[in-house]
Design a protein around this motif. Structure first.
Motif, PDB file in Angstrom:
ATOM      1  N   ASP A 126     -41.438 -28.344  18.251  1.00 31.87           N
ATOM      2  CA  ASP A 126     -42.439 -27.355  17.835  1.00 31.87           C
ATOM      3  C   ASP A 126     -43.884 -27.755  18.123  1.00 31.87           C
ATOM      4  O   ASP A 126     -44.802 -27.004  17.844  1.00 31.87           O
ATOM      5  CB  ASP A 126     -42.270 -27.000  16.366  1.00 31.87           C
ATOM      6  N   GLY A 127     -44.103 -28.923  18.681  1.00 31.15           N
ATOM      7  CA  GLY A 127     -45.454 -29.331  19.053  1.00 31.15           C
ATOM      8  C   GLY A 127     -46.140 -30.190  18.005  1.00 31.15           C
ATOM      9  O   GLY A 127     -47.171 -30.797  18.274  1.00 31.15           O
ATOM     10  N   LEU A 128     -45.594 -30.246  16.807  1.00 30.81           N
ATOM     11  CA  LEU A 128     -46.151 -31.089  15.750  1.00 30.81           C
ATOM     12  C   LEU A 128     -45.256 -32.317  15.628  1.00 30.81           C
ATOM     13  O   LEU A 128     -44.191 -32.272  15.033  1.00 30.81           O
ATOM     14  CB  LEU A 128     -46.190 -30.330  14.424  1.00 30.81           C
ATOM     15  N   VAL A 129     -45.691 -33.395  16.224  1.00 32.53           N
ATOM     16  CA  VAL A 129     -44.894 -34.620  16.269  1.00 32.53           C
ATOM     17  C   VAL A 129     -45.657 -35.700  15.521  1.00 32.53           C
ATOM     18  O   VAL A 129     -46.760 -36.061  15.912  1.00 32.53           O
ATOM     19  CB  VAL A 129     -44.639 -35.072  17.720  1.00 32.53           C
ATOM     20  N   LEU A 130     -45.056 -36.185  14.446  1.00 28.92           N
ATOM     21  CA  LEU A 130     -45.664 -37.266  13.688  1.00 28.92           C
ATOM     22  C   LEU A 130     -44.897 -38.544  13.961  1.00 28.92           C
ATOM     23  O   LEU A 130     -43.702 -38.631  13.669  1.00 28.92           O
ATOM     24  CB  LEU A 130     -45.621 -36.978  12.191  1.00 28.92           C
ATOM     25  N   SER A 131     -45.572 -39.519  14.506  1.00 28.25           N
ATOM     26  CA  SER A 131     -44.945 -40.814  14.723  1.00 28.25           C
ATOM     27  C   SER A 131     -44.888 -41.536  13.386  1.00 28.25           C
ATOM     28  O   SER A 131     -45.840 -41.501  12.601  1.00 28.25           O
ATOM     29  CB  SER A 131     -45.766 -41.639  15.712  1.00 28.25           C
ATOM     30  N   LYS A 132     -43.778 -42.173  13.125  1.00 32.39           N
ATOM     31  CA  LYS A 132     -43.622 -42.966  11.902  1.00 32.39           C
ATOM     32  C   LYS A 132     -44.130 -44.393  12.115  1.00 32.39           C
ATOM     33  O   LYS A 132     -44.022 -45.226  11.228  1.00 32.39           O
ATOM     34  CB  LYS A 132     -42.152 -42.985  11.466  1.00 32.39           C
ATOM     35  N   ASN A 133     -44.674 -44.654  13.307  1.00 32.02           N
ATOM     36  CA  ASN A 133     -45.195 -45.971  13.669  1.00 32.02           C
ATOM     37  C   ASN A 133     -44.160 -47.082  13.501  1.00 32.02           C
ATOM     38  O   ASN A 133     -44.479 -48.187  13.090  1.00 32.02           O
ATOM     39  CB  ASN A 133     -46.470 -46.290  12.880  1.00 32.02           C
TER      40      ASN A 133
END
Length: 166
Positions: A126-133
């Motif tokens: 969906d274009g919202l990608v949060l890296s969990k690092n």
């Protein structure tokens, strides 16, 4: 791999319309608001379906009902798309991106939070990608990669909206 610009624009227009509805008529002001509203879409899908169906269409609402919004392992870009593994179910998905190549945003073999949405016979991020690092170590990366090849070989790799709903 990206979907065609016209398809990406259509998806984003509809997605943002729903977020605007959930945000009291105002566009979200930053990535944090977009991510929070994305979660709200899936938590309040019945409300969204009832109040946004005329705005975005029944088919788009049904796509959202089938979406997977959660944590994944991002493997890497393969020839036919990006591969994500659902951290809950272990299912592998082959997806495409909307407007930005994932390899420009993420290192290979890392944990992310995103949504996979069936849209026009694609599975899209969906274009919202949060890296969990969090990067995956070499041994675990091999295990995940081997799981992908097994899923591909046995036909359980989810590659489109038809296989997603089975």
């Amino acid at each position: 791999m990206l979907i065609h610009k016209e398809q990406a624009d259509t998806f984003l227009e509809k997605y943002k319309s729903i977020m605007t509805y959930l945000n009291g008529g105002a566009l979200p002001s930053g990535i944090e608001e977009y991510v929070a509203l994305r979660s709200e879409i899936y938590e309040r899908i019945e409300d969204v379906a009832k109040n946004c169906r005329k705005l975005v269409g029944k088919q788009f609402i049904e796509s959202l009902r089938s979406a997977r919004c959660r944590n994944f392992v991002y493997l890497k870009k393969y020839r036919n798309g990006y591969v994500l593994q659902d951290t809950e179910s272990g299912i592998y998905y082959q997806i495409v991106a909307l407007t930005t190549l994932l390899e420009e945003l993420l290192p290979e073999f890392c944990y992310i939070e995103t949504a996979i949405v069936p849209f026009e016979n694609y599975l899209i991020c969906d274009g919202l990608v949060l890296s969990k690092n969090v990067l995956i170590g070499r041994n675990m990366a091999k295990e995940v990669r081997d799981g992908y090849w097994k899923a591909k070989r046995t036909g359980v790799l989810v590659v489109n909206s038809v296989s997603m709903t089975r």
